[in-house]
Design a protein around this motif. Structure first.
Motif, PDB file in Angstrom:
ATOM      1  N   SER A   1       0.892  -1.096   0.011  1.00 46.17           N
ATOM      2  CA  SER A   1      -0.126   0.065  -0.055  1.00 46.17           C
ATOM      3  C   SER A   1       0.756   1.276   0.246  1.00 46.17           C
ATOM      4  O   SER A   1       1.694   1.366   0.761  1.00 46.17           O
ATOM      5  CB  SER A   1      -0.955   0.120   1.253  1.00 46.17           C
ATOM      6  N   LEU A   2       0.457   2.154  -0.952  1.00 44.56           N
ATOM      7  CA  LEU A   2       1.229   3.255  -0.994  1.00 44.56           C
ATOM      8  C   LEU A   2       1.279   4.073   0.354  1.00 44.56           C
ATOM      9  O   LEU A   2       2.241   4.779   0.740  1.00 44.56           O
ATOM     10  CB  LEU A   2       0.652   4.239  -1.917  1.00 44.56           C
TER      11      LEU A   2
ATOM     12  N   ASP B   1       1.337   1.943  -6.074  1.00 42.25           N
ATOM     13  CA  ASP B   1       1.428   1.252  -4.991  1.00 42.25           C
ATOM     14  C   ASP B   1       2.848   0.271  -5.295  1.00 42.25           C
ATOM     15  O   ASP B   1       2.621  -0.279  -6.579  1.00 42.25           O
ATOM     16  CB  ASP B   1       0.354   0.041  -4.629  1.00 42.25           C
TER      17      ASP B   1
END
Length: 268
Positions: free
Chosen positions: A87-88, A146
């Motif tokens: 996840s970013l 991501d």
């Protein structure tokens, strides 16, 4: 003999220390494929840095890259693409927290695109293999997708502190492993990703059961794969923890260990 799936790590396993496949090992793998066995690669490398060996061996199987976070079939798009990035938001939190520690750099890879937090010519030369698109700048500003994986490069004495921090704060979101000398690096992938996850996906698509999988490895990112395979093989140059769980130990990557074991076990 029933069809087997032969699974090969690259660095320290299939490749000699000169980063080549020896003539003997290549010949035995070709004999295995001619006899009806399947051969695949499972590596921590991105595809751009492993495709050259895939092509050299003339493989026709899916490949596991980024330690299971990216699995695809280079010559058959119908097989599907399985991408499990980080996840970013987690990446931004990790980068933010790193500024409380001493670290040299952070690298994020989105499949075959490379993002480098701070300019470092020596590091850039390593990640330019395969001619990726490279972006340099604060990941919190420049990274918009991501990433498949992250690498944290830090002084050797700081690596345990960063490792402990990641365990304490981000254990549910990411998995991470340490590289040894000469690069003291923490490699990060999405939680639950490892080579065994990718191998399981490929083996099921080929309808080959675990008991007919022979997997070779040498480092801690091979632990799950060696444990998963019916025959998990540690190279003689492997770390002790891998040797302790392997079914067999073969000669080193510089002494044709893969060829030695396959020739005997598969009667090649």
């Amino acid at each position: 003999m029933k069809q087997h799936l032969i699974v090969l790590d690259l660095d320290g396993t299939l490749l000699t220390d000169e980063k080549v496949i020896s003539a003997k090992t290549k010949r035995i793998l070709q004999k295995a494929m001619a006899a009806g066995h399947q051969v695949m690669i499972a590596t921590g490398r991105p595809y751009r840095a492993s495709g050259i060996y895939y092509e050299e061996l003339e493989l026709t199987t899916p490949i596991v890259n980024f330690n299971g976070a990216f699995v695809h079939h280079p010559s058959d798009a119908r097989w599907g693409v399985h991408h499990s990035p980080i996840s970013l938001n987690v990446v931004h939190e990790v980068v933010e927290s790193l500024h409380d520690f001493d670290f040299y750099n952070v690298v994020a890879e989105v499949k075959d695109d490379v993002y480098v937090h701070q300019h470092d010519e020596k590091l850039l030369n390593i990640f330019k293999f395969g001619d990726p698109e490279v972006t340099v700048g604060d990941l919190r500003n420049y990274l918009k997708a991501d990433p498949t994986s992250m690498l944290i490069h830090a002084p050797v004495e700081k690596v345990p502190l960063i490792h402990d921090h990641l365990n304490a704060v981000h254990a549910e979101a990411i998995d991470h492993r340490r590289w040894g000398a000469p690069w003291h690096v923490i490699e990060i992938v999405r939680s639950g990703m490892n080579k065994a996850v990718g191998l399981d996906r490929v083996a099921k698509s080929l309808d080959i059961p675990r008991e007919r999988i022979i997997a070779f490895g040498d480092e801690d990112n091979d632990l799950e794969m060696i444990e998963y395979a019916g025959v998990g093989v540690a190279m003689d140059n492997a770390i002790d923890s891998l040797k302790s769980i392997a079914n067999e130990i073969t000669s080193s990557n510089n002494a044709d260990g893969i060829a030695e074991l396959l020739a005997d076990r598969l009667k090649l």
